[in-house]
Design a protein around this motif. Sequence first.
Motif, PDB file in Angstrom:
ATOM      1  N   ASN A 175     -20.628  12.869  14.461  1.00 52.30           N
ATOM      2  CA  ASN A 175     -21.268  11.692  15.071  1.00 52.30           C
ATOM      3  C   ASN A 175     -21.112  10.433  14.221  1.00 52.30           C
ATOM      4  OD1 ASN A 175     -22.364  12.967  17.449  1.00 52.30           O
ATOM      5  ND2 ASN A 175     -23.843  13.982  16.098  1.00 52.30           N
ATOM      6  N   CYS A 176     -19.933  10.248  13.676  1.00 51.82           N
ATOM      7  CA  CYS A 176     -19.690   9.090  12.812  1.00 51.82           C
ATOM      8  C   CYS A 176     -19.718   7.791  13.609  1.00 51.82           C
ATOM      9  CB  CYS A 176     -18.346   9.238  12.109  1.00 51.82           C
ATOM     10  SG  CYS A 176     -18.278  10.674  11.019  1.00 51.82           S
ATOM     11  N   THR A 177     -20.248   6.748  12.977  1.00 55.45           N
ATOM     12  CA  THR A 177     -20.366   5.447  13.641  1.00 55.45           C
ATOM     13  C   THR A 177     -19.489   4.377  13.001  1.00 55.45           C
ATOM     14  OG1 THR A 177     -22.278   4.926  12.234  1.00 55.45           O
ATOM     15  CG2 THR A 177     -22.731   5.895  14.404  1.00 55.45           C
ATOM     16  N   ALA A 178     -18.950   4.666  11.817  1.00 54.60           N
ATOM     17  CA  ALA A 178     -18.109   3.687  11.114  1.00 54.60           C
ATOM     18  C   ALA A 178     -17.105   4.429  10.242  1.00 54.60           C
ATOM     19  CB  ALA A 178     -18.966   2.751  10.262  1.00 54.60           C
ATOM     20  N   SER A 179     -16.018   3.738   9.903  1.00 50.88           N
ATOM     21  CA  SER A 179     -14.997   4.379   9.082  1.00 50.88           C
ATOM     22  C   SER A 179     -14.167   3.320   8.357  1.00 50.88           C
ATOM     23  CB  SER A 179     -14.086   5.267   9.945  1.00 50.88           C
ATOM     24  OG  SER A 179     -13.166   5.988   9.137  1.00 50.88           O
ATOM     25  N   ASN A 180     -13.156   3.793   7.609  1.00 52.75           N
ATOM     26  CA  ASN A 180     -12.249   2.896   6.907  1.00 52.75           C
ATOM     27  C   ASN A 180     -10.806   3.275   7.226  1.00 52.75           C
ATOM     28  OD1 ASN A 180     -11.907   5.260   5.411  1.00 52.75           O
ATOM     29  ND2 ASN A 180     -13.101   4.544   3.688  1.00 52.75           N
ATOM     30  N   TYR A 181      -9.883   2.461   6.788  1.00 54.29           N
ATOM     31  CA  TYR A 181      -8.476   2.733   7.063  1.00 54.29           C
ATOM     32  C   TYR A 181      -7.601   1.961   6.088  1.00 54.29           C
ATOM     33  CZ  TYR A 181      -8.269  -1.964   9.094  1.00 54.29           C
ATOM     34  OH  TYR A 181      -8.324  -3.324   9.270  1.00 54.29           O
ATOM     35  N   ILE A 182      -6.341   2.350   6.002  1.00 54.86           N
ATOM     36  CA  ILE A 182      -5.283   1.470   5.524  1.00 54.86           C
ATOM     37  C   ILE A 182      -4.272   1.420   6.660  1.00 54.86           C
ATOM     38  CG2 ILE A 182      -5.615   1.849   3.053  1.00 54.86           C
ATOM     39  CD1 ILE A 182      -3.311   3.866   3.158  1.00 54.86           C
ATOM     40  N   GLY A 183      -3.420   0.424   6.659  1.00 60.34           N
ATOM     41  CA  GLY A 183      -2.528   0.217   7.795  1.00 60.34           C
ATOM     42  C   GLY A 183      -1.759   1.452   8.202  1.00 60.34           C
ATOM     43  N   GLU A 184      -1.257   2.194   7.209  1.00 61.09           N
ATOM     44  CA  GLU A 184      -0.461   3.379   7.503  1.00 61.09           C
ATOM     45  C   GLU A 184      -1.277   4.452   8.232  1.00 61.09           C
ATOM     46  OE1 GLU A 184       3.250   4.463   6.551  1.00 61.09           O
ATOM     47  OE2 GLU A 184       2.742   2.588   7.516  1.00 61.09           O
ATOM     48  N   THR A 185      -2.552   4.631   7.859  1.00 60.98           N
ATOM     49  CA  THR A 185      -3.348   5.679   8.504  1.00 60.98           C
ATOM     50  C   THR A 185      -3.546   5.391   9.986  1.00 60.98           C
ATOM     51  OG1 THR A 185      -5.477   4.647   7.918  1.00 60.98           O
ATOM     52  CG2 THR A 185      -4.576   6.249   6.356  1.00 60.98           C
ATOM     53  N   LYS A 213      23.289   3.086 -16.905  1.00 56.99           N
ATOM     54  CA  LYS A 213      23.915   2.618 -15.664  1.00 56.99           C
ATOM     55  C   LYS A 213      23.276   1.277 -15.297  1.00 56.99           C
ATOM     56  CE  LYS A 213      26.540   6.078 -13.837  1.00 56.99           C
ATOM     57  NZ  LYS A 213      27.916   5.892 -13.309  1.00 56.99           N
ATOM     58  N   ASP A 214      24.004   0.459 -14.523  1.00 56.24           N
ATOM     59  CA  ASP A 214      23.389  -0.743 -13.964  1.00 56.24           C
ATOM     60  C   ASP A 214      22.541  -0.312 -12.775  1.00 56.24           C
ATOM     61  OD1 ASP A 214      24.516  -2.480 -15.750  1.00 56.24           O
ATOM     62  OD2 ASP A 214      26.271  -2.905 -14.523  1.00 56.24           O
ATOM     63  N   ILE A 215      21.213  -0.461 -12.916  1.00 59.99           N
ATOM     64  CA  ILE A 215      20.271   0.063 -11.918  1.00 59.99           C
ATOM     65  C   ILE A 215      19.290  -1.024 -11.504  1.00 59.99           C
ATOM     66  CG2 ILE A 215      18.388   1.727 -11.538  1.00 59.99           C
ATOM     67  CD1 ILE A 215      19.808   3.482 -13.688  1.00 59.99           C
ATOM     68  N   VAL A 216      18.959  -1.053 -10.232  1.00 62.05           N
ATOM     69  CA  VAL A 216      17.897  -1.918  -9.736  1.00 62.05           C
ATOM     70  C   VAL A 216      17.136  -1.152  -8.650  1.00 62.05           C
ATOM     71  CG1 VAL A 216      19.395  -3.013  -8.003  1.00 62.05           C
ATOM     72  CG2 VAL A 216      17.333  -4.192  -8.768  1.00 62.05           C
ATOM     73  N   VAL A 217      15.812  -1.322  -8.629  1.00 60.81           N
ATOM     74  CA  VAL A 217      14.972  -0.695  -7.597  1.00 60.81           C
ATOM     75  C   VAL A 217      14.200  -1.799  -6.886  1.00 60.81           C
ATOM     76  CG1 VAL A 217      13.060   0.888  -7.148  1.00 60.81           C
ATOM     77  CG2 VAL A 217      14.784   1.483  -8.861  1.00 60.81           C
ATOM     78  N   TYR A 218      14.119  -1.735  -5.582  1.00 57.92           N
ATOM     79  CA  TYR A 218      13.458  -2.771  -4.792  1.00 57.92           C
ATOM     80  C   TYR A 218      12.953  -2.165  -3.477  1.00 57.92           C
ATOM     81  CZ  TYR A 218      18.250  -2.741  -2.945  1.00 57.92           C
ATOM     82  OH  TYR A 218      19.455  -2.357  -2.443  1.00 57.92           O
ATOM     83  N   GLY A 219      12.142  -2.905  -2.751  1.00 56.46           N
ATOM     84  CA  GLY A 219      11.590  -2.426  -1.489  1.00 56.46           C
ATOM     85  C   GLY A 219      12.315  -3.024  -0.294  1.00 56.46           C
ATOM     86  N   VAL A 220      12.512  -2.224   0.748  1.00 50.95           N
ATOM     87  CA  VAL A 220      13.157  -2.719   1.974  1.00 50.95           C
ATOM     88  C   VAL A 220      12.298  -2.346   3.186  1.00 50.95           C
ATOM     89  CG1 VAL A 220      15.498  -2.627   1.048  1.00 50.95           C
ATOM     90  CG2 VAL A 220      14.561  -0.614   2.184  1.00 50.95           C
ATOM     91  N   GLU A 221      12.333  -3.195   4.189  1.00 55.40           N
ATOM     92  CA  GLU A 221      11.538  -2.960   5.397  1.00 55.40           C
ATOM     93  C   GLU A 221      12.216  -1.961   6.328  1.00 55.40           C
ATOM     94  OE1 GLU A 221      10.791  -6.738   7.179  1.00 55.40           O
ATOM     95  OE2 GLU A 221       9.205  -7.263   5.754  1.00 55.40           O
ATOM     96  N   ILE A 222      11.384  -1.146   7.011  1.00 57.97           N
ATOM     97  CA  ILE A 222      11.853  -0.207   8.026  1.00 57.97           C
ATOM     98  C   ILE A 222      11.133  -0.545   9.329  1.00 57.97           C
ATOM     99  CG2 ILE A 222      11.996   2.217   8.713  1.00 57.97           C
ATOM    100  CD1 ILE A 222      11.934   2.989   5.797  1.00 57.97           C
ATOM    101  N   PRO A 223      11.841  -0.638  10.441  1.00 56.33           N
ATOM    102  CA  PRO A 223      11.175  -0.971  11.715  1.00 56.33           C
ATOM    103  C   PRO A 223      10.002  -0.046  12.022  1.00 56.33           C
ATOM    104  CG  PRO A 223      13.568  -0.993  11.983  1.00 56.33           C
ATOM    105  CD  PRO A 223      13.296  -0.462  10.601  1.00 56.33           C
ATOM    106  N   ASP A 224       8.893  -0.643  12.490  1.00 62.05           N
ATOM    107  CA  ASP A 224       7.692   0.085  12.933  1.00 62.05           C
ATOM    108  C   ASP A 224       6.988   0.836  11.805  1.00 62.05           C
ATOM    109  OD1 ASP A 224       8.108  -0.677  15.639  1.00 62.05           O
ATOM    110  OD2 ASP A 224       9.607   0.910  15.840  1.00 62.05           O
ATOM    111  N   HIS A 225       7.187   0.403  10.565  1.00 61.63           N
ATOM    112  CA  HIS A 225       6.509   1.029   9.430  1.00 61.63           C
ATOM    113  C   HIS A 225       5.855  -0.039   8.567  1.00 61.63           C
ATOM    114  CE1 HIS A 225       8.943   4.464  10.618  1.00 61.63           C
ATOM    115  NE2 HIS A 225       8.168   5.222   9.868  1.00 61.63           N
TER     116      HIS A 225
END
Length: 622
Positions: free
Chosen positions: A307-317, A512-524
Amino acid sequence: MQFWLLVFIFVITWYITKKRKWIYIIYKTWKRDIKLIIIGLKTFFCIIPFERKQQTVIKLFKKTVEKNPDKIAFHFEDEAWTFKQVDNFSNKVGNYFLSIGFKKGETVALLLENRPEFVAIWLGLGKIGIVTALINTNLRTKSLENCISIVGAEALIFGSDFVKAVTDIHPNLEGIRLFQFDTIDSPNQVQNAIDLKNVLTDFSNDLDDRFLQGQSVKDILLYVYTSGTTGLPKAAKITHSRFIFMACSIYNVMELTENDIFYNPLPLYHSSGGVMSLGLCLIFGLTMVVRKKFSASNFWKDCIKYNCTASNYIGETCRYILEAHKGQKILDHKVKKMYGNGLKKDIWEKFLKAFNNPRMYEGYGSTEGNVNMINLEGKIGAVGFIPIILNPISPIILIKYDEETYEPIRDRNGFCIKCKDNEPGLLIGRINKQLSTCRFEGYANQKETNKKILTNVFKNGDKYFNSGDLFTKDECNYLYFKDRVGDTYRWKGENVATTEVECIVSEILGPKDIVVYGVEIPDHEGKAGMIGIVDNDNSVNSKVLAEGLKSHLPGYAIPLFLRKLSAMPLTTTFKIQKNQLQKEGFDINVVQDAIYMYDSKAVDYVPIEEVYDDLINGKMKL
């Protein structure tokens, strides 16, 4: 004459139009602004008496227990814990650690899954002035070891599920006392670890109140880890004052009462689940439903069951919940209000339609930062707003930044420049140690704290917290999150520091020459990680790389993509052009280099062409 007449008409028209525009804006926003100001005042006048009387979280919890000893504090699986039971268990913890010589001000690390004992353990330690460091349960090897060492932990309490994780770093835990809390019947025991669950049975349910007397609201209660913008996880200080402020804010914003039942499926080691939400239970006496691990398919089942009346979330959930109930409409629940962050516009709209229009309180804030905002009106896409009337004195400001370095742009006098409406800017917050709403407590490491402080921003001597996030602000002062800056990205609700991943990749592959970065994925939500490696001699073993990453990083931090670069793109000053790489992403129609995708089952990187169409069309489950 005609010319001056035209000029006069233009000026008058401009003046009237501008005036009408402001009248319209004020008409549109005055109710919203007054509501937020009232909530702010309620929170302020709630916190001030607590601070003056040195009412710590521990003392406030004691009052909650005295008021409602037999009320259910936590529902967990088939268990129901009353406030008195939580109090009794925490007293046992306090008495035991006192008996073995622990003292106020020392730190104990806690590595345990969501369960009532998680809360009772740190409450018990807090009662005798011990600071608890809440460890992210996904961390392994170096990241885990780092989190224990940077706070100077005297001990580590861990659950049965983490025996292997602790065993892997056991040789490097010399001098740290180990306590294993068995949550399942397990024959596995870490060498030299004390069976905490067993020893607690011999200790009293009562704890001397004198240990509470010397505690201050300025004392550190918890360490909560954040990746910030660079490097390994950092330990953010959560004082009693900050804990109370975060809990009071969300309590007043959501207009909750002690009769509400709050569903909390988020990790208790994070500030959203373990401070803001948990504070509603400990300070205000709400019953809380705790789940060991988030489950999209069981989200509404649990809410209906309890019988929960409130909750929390993050976008992914929210996206996961939608996917788990595709084509369904869940209307027979009682959840009227949810708060969180990271909710994208398209998911937001679908979520409301599918699940009976709960009020979504989308907000923004960071564990350690002093920049906090909330969207009271449910305006889709916005994370909050600044009341128009408070514009001249608002501590929250957007400033211009350099798109290559992400450093603030300064004028000829050396001061920062404020952004205009709809212009992307770096979000900063004025630091004022006298106000709990504007303090920046910082990290356990002072050097890391100093990195987040901007000085001489608008005048000599002023100080601002640098959020490391880009926003825009519209004419009605609504704010919209755009991106993270620096060496970090957000994936599956977690911040990932690219420098940490780069170090791990270098250890696995060598120079090694290395780089790490973030990229967008559709609908995520957020961005997935991508590794760029210059590999002209084709010497990179993708299997070895994938296995090495799996053994050293939590699942969310393992880059989803691998790009074998023919050359590292550099600026004229020899800086890596991450912006260019991010824009190109994994688009095989643009990128000529070979791109691979992480296969969690095979633990290898496989050619992206095999799954590209499913990935782009949203058919692949990530």
